[in-house]
Design a protein around this motif. Structure first.
Motif, PDB file in Angstrom:
ATOM      1  N   PRO A 189      30.987  31.237  50.710  1.00  0.00           N
ATOM      2  CA  PRO A 189      31.109  32.486  49.948  1.00  0.00           C
ATOM      3  C   PRO A 189      32.340  33.337  50.270  1.00  0.00           C
ATOM      4  O   PRO A 189      32.500  34.398  49.676  1.00  0.00           O
ATOM      5  N   LEU A 190      33.196  32.925  51.181  1.00  0.00           N
ATOM      6  CA  LEU A 190      34.189  33.876  51.720  1.00  0.00           C
ATOM      7  C   LEU A 190      35.385  34.126  50.802  1.00  0.00           C
ATOM      8  O   LEU A 190      36.144  35.075  51.005  1.00  0.00           O
ATOM      9  N   GLY A 191      35.603  33.244  49.816  1.00  0.00           N
ATOM     10  CA  GLY A 191      36.706  33.447  48.883  1.00  0.00           C
ATOM     11  C   GLY A 191      38.078  33.248  49.501  1.00  0.00           C
ATOM     12  O   GLY A 191      39.077  33.664  48.925  1.00  0.00           O
ATOM     13  N   VAL A 192      38.153  32.611  50.676  1.00  0.00           N
ATOM     14  CA  VAL A 192      39.465  32.408  51.303  1.00  0.00           C
ATOM     15  C   VAL A 192      39.900  30.947  51.134  1.00  0.00           C
ATOM     16  O   VAL A 192      39.079  30.070  50.859  1.00  0.00           O
ATOM     17  N   SER A 193      41.207  30.721  51.288  1.00  0.00           N
ATOM     18  CA  SER A 193      41.731  29.353  51.316  1.00  0.00           C
ATOM     19  C   SER A 193      42.474  29.174  52.631  1.00  0.00           C
ATOM     20  O   SER A 193      43.159  30.094  53.088  1.00  0.00           O
ATOM     21  N   MET A 194      42.330  28.005  53.223  1.00  0.00           N
ATOM     22  CA  MET A 194      42.964  27.786  54.531  1.00  0.00           C
ATOM     23  C   MET A 194      44.471  27.746  54.410  1.00  0.00           C
ATOM     24  O   MET A 194      45.002  27.152  53.467  1.00  0.00           O
ATOM     25  N   SER A 195      45.155  28.333  55.387  1.00  0.00           N
ATOM     26  CA  SER A 195      46.615  28.245  55.409  1.00  0.00           C
ATOM     27  C   SER A 195      47.017  26.801  55.730  1.00  0.00           C
ATOM     28  O   SER A 195      46.214  26.034  56.271  1.00  0.00           O
ATOM     29  N   LEU A 196      48.268  26.472  55.410  1.00  0.00           N
ATOM     30  CA  LEU A 196      48.745  25.111  55.688  1.00  0.00           C
ATOM     31  C   LEU A 196      48.691  24.826  57.189  1.00  0.00           C
ATOM     32  O   LEU A 196      48.264  23.744  57.617  1.00  0.00           O
ATOM     33  N   TYR A 219      36.055  23.631  44.648  1.00  0.00           N
ATOM     34  CA  TYR A 219      36.852  24.645  43.937  1.00  0.00           C
ATOM     35  C   TYR A 219      38.358  24.380  44.010  1.00  0.00           C
ATOM     36  O   TYR A 219      39.144  25.220  43.573  1.00  0.00           O
ATOM     37  N   GLY A 220      38.746  23.235  44.572  1.00  0.00           N
ATOM     38  CA  GLY A 220      40.170  22.981  44.829  1.00  0.00           C
ATOM     39  C   GLY A 220      41.030  22.928  43.574  1.00  0.00           C
ATOM     40  O   GLY A 220      42.222  23.237  43.615  1.00  0.00           O
ATOM     41  N   PHE A 221      40.437  22.528  42.434  1.00  0.00           N
ATOM     42  CA  PHE A 221      41.223  22.464  41.199  1.00  0.00           C
ATOM     43  C   PHE A 221      41.238  23.816  40.477  1.00  0.00           C
ATOM     44  O   PHE A 221      41.885  23.956  39.460  1.00  0.00           O
ATOM     45  N   LEU A 222      40.463  24.764  40.994  1.00  0.00           N
ATOM     46  CA  LEU A 222      40.385  26.088  40.360  1.00  0.00           C
ATOM     47  C   LEU A 222      41.223  27.069  41.150  1.00  0.00           C
ATOM     48  O   LEU A 222      40.706  27.956  41.806  1.00  0.00           O
ATOM     49  N   ARG A 223      42.541  26.920  41.109  1.00  0.00           N
ATOM     50  CA  ARG A 223      43.359  27.852  41.887  1.00  0.00           C
ATOM     51  C   ARG A 223      44.189  28.693  40.932  1.00  0.00           C
ATOM     52  O   ARG A 223      44.502  28.268  39.812  1.00  0.00           O
ATOM     53  N   TYR A 224      44.519  29.879  41.403  1.00  0.00           N
ATOM     54  CA  TYR A 224      45.101  30.860  40.491  1.00  0.00           C
ATOM     55  C   TYR A 224      46.536  31.206  40.815  1.00  0.00           C
ATOM     56  O   TYR A 224      47.184  31.919  40.067  1.00  0.00           O
ATOM     57  N   ASP A 225      47.014  30.761  41.961  1.00  0.00           N
ATOM     58  CA  ASP A 225      48.397  31.084  42.302  1.00  0.00           C
ATOM     59  C   ASP A 225      49.160  29.775  42.335  1.00  0.00           C
ATOM     60  O   ASP A 225      48.584  28.716  42.522  1.00  0.00           O
ATOM     61  N   ASP A 226      50.463  29.865  42.108  1.00  0.00           N
ATOM     62  CA  ASP A 226      51.219  28.646  41.833  1.00  0.00           C
ATOM     63  C   ASP A 226      51.211  27.628  42.971  1.00  0.00           C
ATOM     64  O   ASP A 226      51.037  26.449  42.756  1.00  0.00           O
ATOM     65  N   ALA A 227      51.397  28.123  44.205  1.00  0.00           N
ATOM     66  CA  ALA A 227      51.573  27.176  45.298  1.00  0.00           C
ATOM     67  C   ALA A 227      50.247  26.555  45.708  1.00  0.00           C
ATOM     68  O   ALA A 227      49.433  27.200  46.368  1.00  0.00           O
ATOM     69  N   LEU A 229      48.093  24.193  47.972  1.00  0.00           N
ATOM     70  CA  LEU A 229      48.211  23.534  49.267  1.00  0.00           C
ATOM     71  C   LEU A 229      47.491  22.190  49.191  1.00  0.00           C
ATOM     72  O   LEU A 229      46.536  22.035  48.434  1.00  0.00           O
ATOM     73  N   PRO A 230      47.962  21.210  49.972  1.00  0.00           N
ATOM     74  CA  PRO A 230      47.327  19.887  49.883  1.00  0.00           C
ATOM     75  C   PRO A 230      45.901  19.913  50.406  1.00  0.00           C
ATOM     76  O   PRO A 230      45.562  20.706  51.285  1.00  0.00           O
ATOM     77  N   ALA A 231      45.079  19.056  49.827  1.00  0.00           N
ATOM     78  CA  ALA A 231      43.728  18.868  50.373  1.00  0.00           C
ATOM     79  C   ALA A 231      43.866  18.336  51.792  1.00  0.00           C
ATOM     80  O   ALA A 231      44.887  17.729  52.149  1.00  0.00           O
ATOM     81  N   LEU A 232      42.831  18.548  52.614  1.00  0.00           N
ATOM     82  CA  LEU A 232      42.868  18.027  53.989  1.00  0.00           C
ATOM     83  C   LEU A 232      43.042  16.517  53.989  1.00  0.00           C
ATOM     84  O   LEU A 232      43.720  15.953  54.831  1.00  0.00           O
TER      85      LEU A 232
END
Ligand SMILES: Cc1ncc(COP(=O)(O)O)c(C=O)c1O
Length: 416
Positions: A189-196, A219-227, A229-232
């Motif tokens: 539920p945290l709404g965060v994405s891990m940094s590279l 949710y990896g294909f549902l991103r809203y900003d251009d950059a 990041l690669p999946a793990l």
């Protein structure tokens, strides 16, 4: 923090058939989410609660057309079948967008991501073994591991995702989880994405300590900003077992997901899956494949992303406008959720009661995502920005703001 999944204290083996249940089933307690569900589903609510794709964006007409194309060729798609090779090939192509280079043989079709998690839990986890998850996490992982009565190791998270230092300290102190479950993008539920940097460090840890990572990329294909990041799995194809899903990018009702794993594991997964269902619905596999074959996914995804981006932005702007300064929240780059933290001393379950009764607004309190003592999550709430149009989001946030701001300004009626 270490604990076993909470047994239901009132659940002694009952007479009759209940007394015959396996130990874990006898002690099962309903999930926190299920207990508050009746409150969340009261008719007429403005609901930020459930993580549902927007109903008006579900590709109904395209699905009808794809089904027609599939069945025009004859009724064979209604027969038992083997996993649809064309769909696996299409998933291989999709995975390139996540930076993952895999083969058809490494793709295993599942009945949604949830089944993927359950199968991987059965594959990796011994009875009573350890599993590491974030302290606040999608409750489906707890459901997936429960039959193994595991010892749950909880790892804190921050705005960059799972706290890798805390995980490392845990491993150094002797913890040996069968796997670590993570949601690197659009965390629920945290709404965060891990940094590279975090991704790379987490993959290094997995390799060094030989602990598999189960990467839930719902949710990896549902991103809203251009950059992107690669999946793990793009960083480490050996120690990362990837779980994907069409639920959020196409429709949850088709119940199609997938695992990307080393080929040797795929054949074992297939035996495991046959124990509970013989195949992912054969017609759904073929219909989805026909939809992808028509090249319809990129356009559909672009539409969904644009709409969800607008809804996210509307929610963030409305919170900025309506919530007191003492309230903070995450800014999601992907997924469907914002995690809101109320000032110390507030209780989100109490706020939910008032929000439903007085303002007809619903959300999920943070405690629903914690297997144990919720700690700080007791004053947090998860808001889904995907399922309502902008005007209703603005209205709902204004109502919540009234509740929060009013109480805080007046100071007479405590929130909790
Ligand atoms: C993080 C996460 N993983 C998995 C799932 C389950 O997805 P599926 O519908 O593909 O089973 C969900 C559903 O909400 C989710 O939020």
């Amino acid at each position: 923090m270490t604990d076993t999944l909470a047994p239901n204290p009132g659940a002694a083996p009952g007479p009759g058939i209940e007394g015959s249940l396996a130990g874990w089933a006898r002690t099962i307690a309903p999930s926190a989410l299920r207990e508050i569900l009746p409150m969340l589903t009261r008719p007429g609510l403005l609901s930020f609660a459930l993580g549902m794709p927007a109903a008006e964006l579900l590709p109904g007409e395209a699905y009808v057309q794809a089904t027609r194309r599939v069945l025009d060729g004859g009724a064979l798609p209604l027969q038992y079948g083997v996993p649809h090779a064309a769909l696996k090939r299409q998933i291989v192509e999709m995975m390139a967008e996540r930076g993952v280079d895999c083969t058809e043989e490494q793709v295993f079709l599942t009945t949604g991501a949830q089944q993927g998690m359950s199968l991987l839990a059965r594959l990796l986890l011994e009875q009573g073994g350890q599993v590491a998850v974030e302290a606040a996490v999608y409750d489906g992982i707890h459901a997936a591991v429960r039959p193994q009565s595991p010892q749950i190791l909880t790892v804190p998270s921050d705005a960059e995702g799972i706290d890798v230092d805390a995980l490392e300290a845990m491993l150094e102190a002797g913890a040996r989880p069968a796997f670590v479950y993570v949601i690197p993008d659009g965390h629920n539920p945290l709404g965060v994405s891990m940094s590279l940097e975090r991704r790379v460090r987490l993959a290094e840890l997995a390799r060094r300590w030989e602990v598999p990572l189960v990467e839930d990329d719902a949710y990896g294909f549902l991103r809203y900003d251009d950059a992107a990041l690669p999946a793990l799995r793009a960083i480490d194809p050996e120690w990362v077992l990837y779980v994907g899903s069409f639920s959020k990018i196409f429709a949850p009702g088709v119940r199609v997901g997938w695992i990307v794993a080393p080929q040797a594991l795929v054949s074992i997964l297939s035996i495991l899956k046959h124990g509970s269902d013989l195949d992912v619905t054969t017609t759904a596999q073929r219909t989805l494949s026909a939809f992808l074959d028509a090249g319809a996914l990129p356009e559909h995804l672009a539409r969904v992303r644009a709409e969800y981006r607008a809804r996210r932005d509307a929610m963030l702007a409305a919170m900025e406008h309506c919530f007191p300064k003492s309230v903070s929240w995450t800014v999601p780059q992907a997924g469907m959720f914002v995690w809101v933290t109320l000032p110390p001393g507030k209780d989100a379950v109490e706020l939910l009661r008032r929000a439903v009764d007085e303002e007809q607004v619903a959300f999920v309190p943070g405690a629903a995502f914690c297997a144990h003592d919720p700690g700080q999550a007791a004053r947090c709430m998860r808001l889904c920005f995907a399922s309502m149009p902008v005007e209703r989001i603005e209205e709902g946030i204004a109502r919540l703001g009234r509740l929060l701001g009013g109480t805080i300004r007046i100071g007479a009626v405590p929130l909790v």
